[in-house]
Design a protein around this motif. Structure first.
Motif, PDB file in Angstrom:
ATOM      1  N   UNK A 125      -6.210   0.730  -7.163  1.00  0.00           N
ATOM      2  CA  UNK A 125      -6.303   1.853  -6.237  1.00  0.00           C
ATOM      3  C   UNK A 125      -7.437   1.595  -5.252  1.00  0.00           C
ATOM      4  N   UNK A 126      -7.247   2.046  -4.032  1.00  0.00           N
ATOM      5  CA  UNK A 126      -8.287   1.911  -3.005  1.00  0.00           C
ATOM      6  C   UNK A 126      -8.361   3.186  -2.193  1.00  0.00           C
ATOM      7  N   UNK A 127      -9.527   3.479  -1.716  1.00  0.00           N
ATOM      8  CA  UNK A 127      -9.725   4.577  -0.771  1.00  0.00           C
ATOM      9  C   UNK A 127     -10.046   3.929   0.567  1.00  0.00           C
ATOM     10  N   UNK A 128      -9.184   4.217   1.536  1.00  0.00           N
ATOM     11  CA  UNK A 128      -9.315   3.613   2.849  1.00  0.00           C
ATOM     12  C   UNK A 128      -9.683   4.684   3.851  1.00  0.00           C
ATOM     13  N   UNK A 131       0.860  -1.179   0.000  1.00  0.00           N
ATOM     14  CA  UNK A 131       0.000   0.000   0.000  1.00  0.00           C
ATOM     15  C   UNK A 131       0.898   1.231   0.000  1.00  0.00           C
ATOM     16  N   UNK A 132       0.581   2.183  -0.848  1.00  0.00           N
ATOM     17  CA  UNK A 132       1.334   3.431  -0.925  1.00  0.00           C
ATOM     18  C   UNK A 132       0.361   4.567  -0.661  1.00  0.00           C
ATOM     19  N   UNK A 133       0.649   5.384   0.318  1.00  0.00           N
ATOM     20  CA  UNK A 133      -0.210   6.516   0.646  1.00  0.00           C
ATOM     21  C   UNK A 133       0.059   7.623  -0.354  1.00  0.00           C
ATOM     22  N   UNK A 134      -0.950   7.970  -1.145  1.00  0.00           N
ATOM     23  CA  UNK A 134      -0.806   9.056  -2.117  1.00  0.00           C
ATOM     24  C   UNK A 134      -1.383  10.356  -1.585  1.00  0.00           C
ATOM     25  N   UNK A 135      -2.436  10.261  -0.811  1.00  0.00           N
ATOM     26  CA  UNK A 135      -3.056  11.428  -0.184  1.00  0.00           C
ATOM     27  C   UNK A 135      -3.504  11.031   1.203  1.00  0.00           C
ATOM     28  N   UNK A 136      -3.434  11.987   2.100  1.00  0.00           N
ATOM     29  CA  UNK A 136      -3.905  11.738   3.453  1.00  0.00           C
ATOM     30  C   UNK A 136      -4.635  12.981   3.928  1.00  0.00           C
ATOM     31  N   UNK A 137      -5.893  12.816   4.286  1.00  0.00           N
ATOM     32  CA  UNK A 137      -6.696  13.927   4.789  1.00  0.00           C
ATOM     33  C   UNK A 137      -6.906  13.691   6.274  1.00  0.00           C
TER      34      UNK A 137
END
Length: 101
Positions: free
Chosen positions: A91-94, A59-65
């Motif tokens: 791609x996944x949104x976690x 898993x690679x974090x591309x964006x973190x809110x």
């Protein structure tokens, strides 16, 4: 997908040396704990080696809110719950929720 509260993926606490001069958990430690929780979510998703050299995928974090709703102080118990909000082919949104009680 509606958030159902997710699955518990990590538990921990706030150590005094992780706090700033105001006695609040420093942002960098919130982020570090969220990355530990991400490893727990990866394991729950069947990817226990996601962040190791043995991994076939990761898993690679591309964006973190991040939204901070309340400060955590030394000794506070923390728990993280997580789940999948959306899943694509590559791609996944976690969603991770790191809270203290």
């Amino acid at each position: 997908m509606a958030w159902n509260g997710g699955t518990e993926i990590w538990v921990g606490g706030v150590n005094p040396w992780e706090c700033d001069e105001m006695g609040h958990l420093n942002v960098r430690h919130w982020v570090a704990k969220s990355m530990e929780a991400l490893a727990g979510l990866a394991a729950a998703l069947g990817m226990p080696d996601a962040f190791s050299p043995l991994a076939q995928s990761t898993l690679v974090v591309r964006e973190q809110h991040i939204r901070f709703l309340r400060e955590a102080k030394p000794g506070a118990a923390l728990t993280a719950r997580g789940g999948v909000a959306a899943m694509g082919e590559d791609e996944a949104r976690l969603l991770l929720s790191l809270i203290h009680i």
